[in-house]
Design an enzyme around this catalytic site. Sequence first.
Site, PDB file in Angstrom:
ATOM      1  N   GLU A 195      50.640  69.405  21.360  1.00 23.72           N
ATOM      2  CA  GLU A 195      49.951  70.499  20.664  1.00 23.72           C
ATOM      3  C   GLU A 195      48.542  70.686  21.242  1.00 23.72           C
ATOM      4  O   GLU A 195      48.102  71.815  21.473  1.00 23.72           O
ATOM      5  CB  GLU A 195      49.894  70.152  19.167  1.00 23.72           C
ATOM      6  CG  GLU A 195      49.671  71.335  18.267  1.00 23.72           C
ATOM      7  CD  GLU A 195      49.646  70.947  16.790  1.00 23.72           C
ATOM      8  OE1 GLU A 195      50.157  69.871  16.419  1.00 23.72           O
ATOM      9  OE2 GLU A 195      49.093  71.737  16.001  1.00 23.72           O
ATOM     10  N   GLY A 249      47.454  69.584   8.860  1.00 26.89           N
ATOM     11  CA  GLY A 249      47.896  68.181   8.855  1.00 26.89           C
ATOM     12  C   GLY A 249      47.252  67.292   9.899  1.00 26.89           C
ATOM     13  O   GLY A 249      47.072  66.101   9.677  1.00 26.89           O
TER      14      GLY A 249
HETATM   15  N1  LIG Z   1      42.333  82.617   6.230  1.00 24.89           N
HETATM   16  C1  LIG Z   1      43.401  82.136   6.800  1.00 24.89           C
HETATM   17  N2  LIG Z   1      43.686  80.838   6.642  1.00 24.89           N
HETATM   18  C2  LIG Z   1      44.797  80.372   7.228  1.00 24.89           C
HETATM   19  C3  LIG Z   1      45.641  81.215   7.985  1.00 24.89           C
HETATM   20  N3  LIG Z   1      46.655  80.476   8.459  1.00 24.89           N
HETATM   21  C4  LIG Z   1      46.446  79.238   8.009  1.00 24.89           C
HETATM   22  N4  LIG Z   1      45.340  79.163   7.266  1.00 24.89           N
HETATM   23  C5  LIG Z   1      44.816  77.978   6.625  1.00 24.89           C
HETATM   24  O1  LIG Z   1      44.268  77.173   7.638  1.00 24.89           O
HETATM   25  C6  LIG Z   1      44.698  75.829   7.505  1.00 24.89           C
HETATM   26  C7  LIG Z   1      45.339  75.378   8.775  1.00 24.89           C
HETATM   27  O2  LIG Z   1      46.466  76.151   9.006  1.00 24.89           O
HETATM   28  P1  LIG Z   1      47.159  76.210  10.415  1.00 24.89           P
HETATM   29  O3  LIG Z   1      46.138  76.356  11.439  1.00 24.89           O
HETATM   30  O4  LIG Z   1      48.240  77.204  10.314  1.00 24.89           O
HETATM   31  O5  LIG Z   1      47.708  74.739  10.522  1.00 24.89           O
HETATM   32  P2  LIG Z   1      49.184  74.202  10.391  1.00 24.89           P
HETATM   33  O6  LIG Z   1      49.951  74.696  11.552  1.00 24.89           O
HETATM   34  O7  LIG Z   1      49.729  74.498   9.064  1.00 24.89           O
HETATM   35  O8  LIG Z   1      48.878  72.665  10.486  1.00 24.89           O
HETATM   36  P3  LIG Z   1      49.374  71.583  11.531  1.00 24.89           P
HETATM   37  O9  LIG Z   1      50.784  71.367  11.218  1.00 24.89           O
HETATM   38  O10 LIG Z   1      48.469  70.453  11.275  1.00 24.89           O
HETATM   39  O11 LIG Z   1      49.174  72.153  12.891  1.00 24.89           O
HETATM   40  C8  LIG Z   1      45.611  75.791   6.330  1.00 24.89           C
HETATM   41  O12 LIG Z   1      44.897  75.214   5.273  1.00 24.89           O
HETATM   42  C9  LIG Z   1      45.934  77.213   5.987  1.00 24.89           C
HETATM   43  O13 LIG Z   1      45.917  77.402   4.610  1.00 24.89           O
HETATM   44  C10 LIG Z   1      45.293  82.581   8.121  1.00 24.89           C
HETATM   45  O14 LIG Z   1      45.950  83.371   8.784  1.00 24.89           O
HETATM   46  N5  LIG Z   1      44.153  82.991   7.510  1.00 24.89           N
END
Ligand SMILES: Nc1nc2c(ncn2[C@@H]2O[C@H](COP(=O)(O)OP(=O)(O)OP(=O)(O)O)[C@@H](O)[C@H]2O)c(=O)[nH]1
Length: 591
Positions: A195, A249
Amino acid sequence: MARIYLNLPCSTSNGKNAYSIWKWLFMGLVLLILLFVVVPFPSISKSLYSSHVNEISAELHYGIVIDCGSSGSRVYVYFWPSHSGNPKDLLRIQQLHDEKGEAVVKKVSPGISSFENNPDAASDHIKELLLFAAQYIPEEKHAETCLHVMATAGMRMLPESAQKAILEDLKRDVKKDFKFIAPDNHFEVITGKQEGVYAWVAINYVLDRFSHSALPLGHDTVSIVHNEKSKTVTHTRKRTVGIIDMGGGSVQIAFEVTDQDQIKNIPSPLISEINLGCQDSDLEHSYKIYVTTFLGYGANSARERYENMLIQETKSKSQRITEDGTIRDVCLPPGMSLSGKDALGHQHQFLGTGDFSACETALEPLMNLTEPCLKSPCSINGIHQPRIDMSSQFYGFSEFWYSTEDVFKMGGLYDYWTFQKKAKDFCSTPWNKLQGWYKDGNYPKADEHRFRFQCFKSAWMAQIFHRGFSFPTSFKHLVSAQLVNGKDVGWTLGALIYKTRFLPLRDIEHTNTQMATSWQRASRALDTQFLMAACVIVVLAAIFLYMKHLKWCPRTEDLKRVPSMTYFMTEQDQMEQGVKNEIAKGQSYTI
Ligand SMILES: Nc1nc2c(ncn2[C@@H]2O[C@H](COP(=O)(O)OP(=O)(O)OP(=O)(O)O)[C@@H](O)[C@H]2O)c(=O)[nH]1
């Protein structure tokens, strides 16, 4: 013997015309040569060029990547034209946009790992994303479109058997429902290292750091020395940027290391040698990346660990507990109440007291900075991290972007002191006041979850960056980003670039074969043209010699030297001239 008078312009009176006919003959010859010899070249090259251009526009390729993250799954659609044919070029992969210019992306929540106890339903979750993506890819291209489903931290935290059950369901149902190319190995739980490397590839690709145009050695370039068997090869190329990608995560850090001593000091599991060239021997596209990942250090997982830590602490230190058993939390705005469960499922109540600096301090134990460092310097958990060049550039993704932009509206170039001031103000503002501002629409980018945890997440992000990864608070080269040059720079783009790196080989071979056949065709055409031109030249030369032989036309010098043509008239000519004169006078003669 009678002689027929040809009205050729080569008599005494029109010597100039004698030259104009030669001029015309000469120009005609040149034109013929042009027509038959020169014109074929551009026409041939034009036909080669236009066939190549047509090929490029017709040959768009598509790829789909689904990021199954801990907080949700997102589908991305990419496309690229056929490869340029230059082995040094990478494929030009771009994210697909709809007719309104919006990136073709869709997210569904919760994360796929939530199907741990119900794996058969996992594919329904993904199907919605694929149906969405499919409508943007021409039907006839579906069967040649690669689909990659890659799961991250949420799935990594599950037992292997649960991961397997979920992936099996996806493999079975996706193949049934869609024509995309999706062999079993396209469904995977990727490692944190992958990743990190993919995120590193994506941003450097978008910033054009992989191109190898001629570069003077300077601030933005670096010289790389490769030791290849008996010879040493030096390449000068653009400096790459480092990344920090914090999801829900896990968190990843990745940056290129070029110093040989530093490289030798990095334990092998922490270094990734990546070759983006389409041949293994391609050293110019070979990079040594320090990359490491920390599972449980993403912002949502960190919050869970923090709550558990508070619960544990309250058992020994009663001062954090209010009279009614509520746990005081410096990482929530004053007055905010929150319920949470511990590992045993017991419910606990948290009450915000809002103090950003105290929150930063409270989070330190979660980074295990006191772990023994076997190979210094170390970052989190006693893991080695090479010293970072303070002039190098870093990009922060996901939580780095959301935590700086959604509420604080300061995404982009990061400055700790400005960020700290915003965070302090936010954390110390009473929750009911913040809620009012939220309801008034002052934070359109932030969902409720983000807003509630903004104080905690901003402190966690800053602590991971400055304490965990040891960037000084004066560091001025971190940019938080989601789009760069208008392009989404998520790790999924890097994954596709990496996974398609051998495709140019296929295209290069295809182009070579095409070029070979085109040139065969062209040379055959050229043979015919040359033959015709040669014939024309021979015919013209024959006419020229014949005319010269007949001496119809005197040479210029002779005309200038001789005052009158009369001196050249033979006896018979003079007689014939007499007859002509008589005819002109009206007498009749038989010749
Ligand atoms: N404002 C906003 N927050 C987001 C969005 N997508 C994800 N988040 C928040 O950002 C945080 C990280 O999300 P992601 O970057 O999607 O991470 P992930 O893929 O779920 O996590 P890993 O499995 O650790 O890679 C989470 O707490 C989500 O609630 C988005 O499009 N807009």
